[in-house]
Design a protein around this motif. Sequence first.
Motif, PDB file in Angstrom:
ATOM      1  N   ASN A   1     -12.166 -33.443  53.755  1.00  0.00           N
ATOM      2  CA  ASN A   1     -12.796 -33.459  52.448  1.00  0.00           C
ATOM      3  C   ASN A   1     -13.949 -34.494  52.444  1.00  0.00           C
TER       4      ASN A   1
ATOM      5  N   VAL B   1     -14.681 -34.748  46.759  1.00  0.00           N
ATOM      6  CA  VAL B   1     -13.115 -35.348  46.146  1.00  0.00           C
ATOM      7  C   VAL B   1     -13.187 -36.147  44.801  1.00  0.00           C
TER       8      VAL B   1
ATOM      9  N   ALA C   1     -14.684 -29.888  49.367  1.00  0.00           N
ATOM     10  CA  ALA C   1     -13.252 -30.401  49.413  1.00  0.00           C
ATOM     11  C   ALA C   1     -12.350 -29.517  48.806  1.00  0.00           C
TER      12      ALA C   1
END
Length: 380
Positions: free
Chosen positions: A297, A302, A339
Amino acid sequence: MTPERLARLTRLRHALHQIPEVSGAEEKTAAMVAGYLRQQNPDQLLTGLGGHGVAAVYEGREDGPRVVIRCELDGLPIEELSDQPYRSTHPGRGHLCGHDGHMAMVAALAEDLSARRPAKGRVVLLFQPAEETGKGAAAVIADPAFPQIAPDYAFSLHNLPGLAVGQVALCSGAANCASRGMRIKLTGKTSHAAAPQDGVSPAGAIARLLPGLVALGSGGSLGPEFALVTLTHARLGEATFGIAPGEAEVWATLRTVTDARMGQLITAATKLAEQVCAAEGLELAVEFDDVFDACSNHPEAVEVLRTAAAAAGCPVQMQELPQRWSEDFGQFARGAKAAMFWLGSGEAQPQLHNPDYDFPDAAIPAGAGIFLHAIRELLG
């Protein structure tokens, strides 16, 4: 989400649940998805991506980043155990990983984007084939049409049993393990069972390989050195009493947190097979399938998801460790800020891939809401 809208999306989820198709064979599923998306007036609808993939494109008024929201089309080759009226109508097939729920969430986004396009950029709702075999993302990326939808940002989710419905788990960095299936074929020479000395049996090789492979990867903490080898299948000769076997197969799944550690594990497992076969006088063939790279990610992506989850009213647990299972979504991270988050599907929910697993419809609003807030944050 209004009760009427949730009921409509639930009907779609149940219709998809009834027609599960395995990786690479998602023809009916793709047709149902494409039919639903056409009603939501996308600016462009792409079909046949990497096999049966479908993508709906919604254009903003101004230039801006391209955001891909990805879900999966495929089911599993597992017989569903259920008394639900919408249970699978395909014997030996089931939506036992929740991909039907993921599709319903992304279909909800098509409704939202049809009502209000992004202010800028482009949103691509991607329904990807063949996630379960690890081949689908690579096939989509290799498709000649992919440059039209190649993302600047890419987002996905997976439902997670053991976590309360609507709760979110998220981590930065390593998110899903790398894995691949290793198929070891051993070839010797058959003989009459009364004269095994006249053949070359792989029985001794199998006896050495099974514990030897497991010893190469016994699990442990999910750090950079994590390695796990899971024996999944072994076969020796034919099911008969009259023949001393002359061939055998061993299947194992290799699993690591990083791609670099996977390379080391592959080398060690292959070397072990070569040494054992040389000692036993056997021919060796090694093949790999179900190849999944590690999924990582991006920190900026994120943060977009964490903000979006808060805006959607979904509690977020930040985690330091990745999931042990694998995902081919990581392929999209090679050219994008990507992500994946995990959305709770119930604390008492059966594990993924269990024959009695069923995606909870109550999770549809949470997943759709998080995706929509992420899109609005980036594109307006």
